[in-house]
Design a protein around this motif. Structure first.
Motif, PDB file in Angstrom:
ATOM      1  N   THR A  48     -66.016 -32.712 -31.543  1.00 38.00           N
ATOM      2  CA  THR A  48     -66.393 -31.568 -30.121  1.00 38.00           C
ATOM      3  C   THR A  48     -66.121 -30.074 -30.083  1.00 38.00           C
ATOM      4  O   THR A  48     -67.067 -29.426 -29.595  1.00 38.00           O
ATOM      5  CB  THR A  48     -64.892 -31.944 -29.359  1.00 38.00           C
ATOM      6  OG1 THR A  48     -64.557 -33.399 -28.798  1.00 38.00           O
ATOM      7  CG2 THR A  48     -64.589 -31.332 -27.774  1.00 38.00           C
ATOM      8  N   LYS A  49     -65.765 -30.764 -31.315  1.00 41.72           N
ATOM      9  CA  LYS A  49     -65.730 -28.688 -31.362  1.00 41.72           C
ATOM     10  C   LYS A  49     -66.098 -28.211 -32.700  1.00 41.72           C
ATOM     11  O   LYS A  49     -66.044 -26.984 -33.553  1.00 41.72           O
ATOM     12  CB  LYS A  49     -63.949 -28.124 -31.987  1.00 41.72           C
ATOM     13  CG  LYS A  49     -63.361 -28.052 -30.978  1.00 41.72           C
ATOM     14  CD  LYS A  49     -61.485 -27.301 -31.214  1.00 41.72           C
ATOM     15  CE  LYS A  49     -60.986 -27.607 -29.519  1.00 41.72           C
ATOM     16  NZ  LYS A  49     -59.781 -27.270 -29.965  1.00 41.72           N
ATOM     17  N   ASN A  50     -67.247 -29.591 -33.159  1.00 41.03           N
ATOM     18  CA  ASN A  50     -68.211 -28.876 -34.139  1.00 41.03           C
ATOM     19  C   ASN A  50     -69.427 -29.773 -34.393  1.00 41.03           C
ATOM     20  O   ASN A  50     -70.117 -30.512 -34.914  1.00 41.03           O
ATOM     21  CB  ASN A  50     -67.761 -29.808 -35.606  1.00 41.03           C
ATOM     22  CG  ASN A  50     -68.202 -28.960 -36.931  1.00 41.03           C
ATOM     23  OD1 ASN A  50     -68.298 -28.144 -37.142  1.00 41.03           O
ATOM     24  ND2 ASN A  50     -68.505 -30.119 -38.033  1.00 41.03           N
ATOM     25  N   GLY A  51     -70.032 -29.116 -33.220  1.00 39.17           N
ATOM     26  CA  GLY A  51     -71.700 -30.092 -32.334  1.00 39.17           C
ATOM     27  C   GLY A  51     -72.015 -31.437 -32.323  1.00 39.17           C
ATOM     28  O   GLY A  51     -72.725 -31.125 -31.497  1.00 39.17           O
ATOM     29  N   ALA A  52     -70.738 -32.062 -31.429  1.00 39.42           N
ATOM     30  CA  ALA A  52     -70.623 -32.979 -30.531  1.00 39.42           C
ATOM     31  C   ALA A  52     -70.811 -32.657 -29.376  1.00 39.42           C
ATOM     32  O   ALA A  52     -70.197 -31.546 -29.003  1.00 39.42           O
ATOM     33  CB  ALA A  52     -70.218 -34.328 -30.822  1.00 39.42           C
TER      34      ALA A  52
END
Length: 347
Positions: A200-204
């Motif tokens: 969620t916090k890395n590009g997804a």
């Protein structure tokens, strides 16, 4: 407006959106039983060096923490965590609502949990008249930007083995920890009983990959996922995203970019004489700025407030992401410089 509010304000990396569009009409089996989830599991197992790992895909971090802790602990068992840990502060009592107490301990510098603190917590709960400490919860990066080194993780593992505790790592910002030189994925695969890889916090768009390494924790996990409302019918959407993140080094690249932007902010603010609440090599930075300066910045930038060290200053949190542009960093630094120039006595 430029936002440094968090690392999930943007939707998803273009490669992930393209992959979702490309597979949109395939028609897949539900509940993460599809080929994309199977391939994503293989890629993650290879990355963590544990072909025997069970990998499960959940939508968000609070859900992952709650499902894991509910599955791993018996009713009388408790979680040891730093008082600043996500499960203690930002999950609305989700762990307690599942029937498990969080034993909140003072955090060491960087928001970390130390072996000494773990031992003290265990010693303070000696018998059946109290909850039984069973699981050590840590975040990497921590909520205040700290990064656990390999040596620190090994020391915690040794303490857990000594006391019969499980070691669980919240990896919501694991990409940032990896980019900052923290314990590697293979180290987590070797030292943790379970951890999750944050998407969620890395590009997804959304999604976390829970990796269970301890065989004793694997049985019936999907039952708990379903019971706790964590089993996404369209589970292939999670598989597609993690396939993309773990193909061609994308996961690492996005974390490295977020950190690089944060370190530019840190260097630029430090050059202007701005102090920080704590050192951080991660994508979260915590500068302390005069309130008069923040008032000038507020129309064009957004951040979260962390504290008020005195009546005239505020500690803010600046968070960069895979999508943070260099122009946003440059604009913020220029605006701070100009605001300080108009308030020479502020700092």
């Amino acid at each position: 407006m430029y936002r440094f509010t968090n690392d999930y304000s943007e939707g998803a990396h273009p490669r992930i959106l393209e992959a979702l569009a490309r597979t949109n009409l395939e028609g897949n089996f539900g509940y993460s039983t599809d080929p994309h989830c199977a391939n994503a599991r293989r890629l993650i197992c290879a990355a963590i060096g544990r072909p025997d790992a069970d990998v499960h895909f959940l939508v968000g971090g609070t859900q992952a923490n709650t499902v894991c802790i509910s599955a791993f602990l018996r009713p009388h068992e408790a979680v040891i965590a730093a008082a600043s840990g996500h499960v203690c502060v930002h999950e609305t009592g989700a762990i307690e609502a599942s029937g498990h107490k969080c034993i909140a301990l003072p955090a060491a510098p960087g928001g970390k949990l130390t072996p000494a603190a773990v031992r003290e917590a265990a010693a303070a709960h000696p018998d059946e008249h109290m909850v039984k400490p069973r699981l050590v919860y840590i975040s990497n990066t921590t909520e205040t930007g700290g990064v656990y080194s390999l040596e620190e993780l090994e020391a915690l593992r040794a303490a857990c083995d000594e006391l019969g505790l499980l070691l669980y790592l919240d990896g919501a910002r694991l990409s940032s920890a990896l980019a900052a030189g923290g314990a590697a994925l293979a180290d987590l695969g070797r030292l943790c009983d379970a951890f999750y890889i944050g998407g969620t916090k890395n590009g997804a768009l959304f999604g976390e990959a829970v990796c269970i390494l301890n065989d004793a924790l694997k049985p019936d996990f999907r039952y708990i996922v379903k019971q706790r409302g964590g089993m996404l019918a369209k589970g292939w959407l999670l598989g597609v995203q993690f396939e993309e993140l773990f193909t061609g080094g994308l996961y690492a690249q996005l974390g490295a970019h977020a950190n690089a932007m944060a370190l530019r902010l840190r260097a630029g603010l430090a050059a202007l004489g701005v102090p920080f609440a704590a050192p951080s090599d991660s994508n979260q930075q915590f500068p302390i700025l005069p309130n008069a300066v923040l008032d000038r910045l507020r129309p064009d930038f957004h951040w979260e407030q962390q504290g008020t060290p005195d009546a005239g200053h505020t500690c803010i949190r600046l968070v960069t992401s895979w999508a943070t542009r260099e122009e946003a960093v440059s604009a913020f630094l220029l605006a701070v410089e100009r605001a300080l120039g108009g308030c020479p006595a502020c700092l």
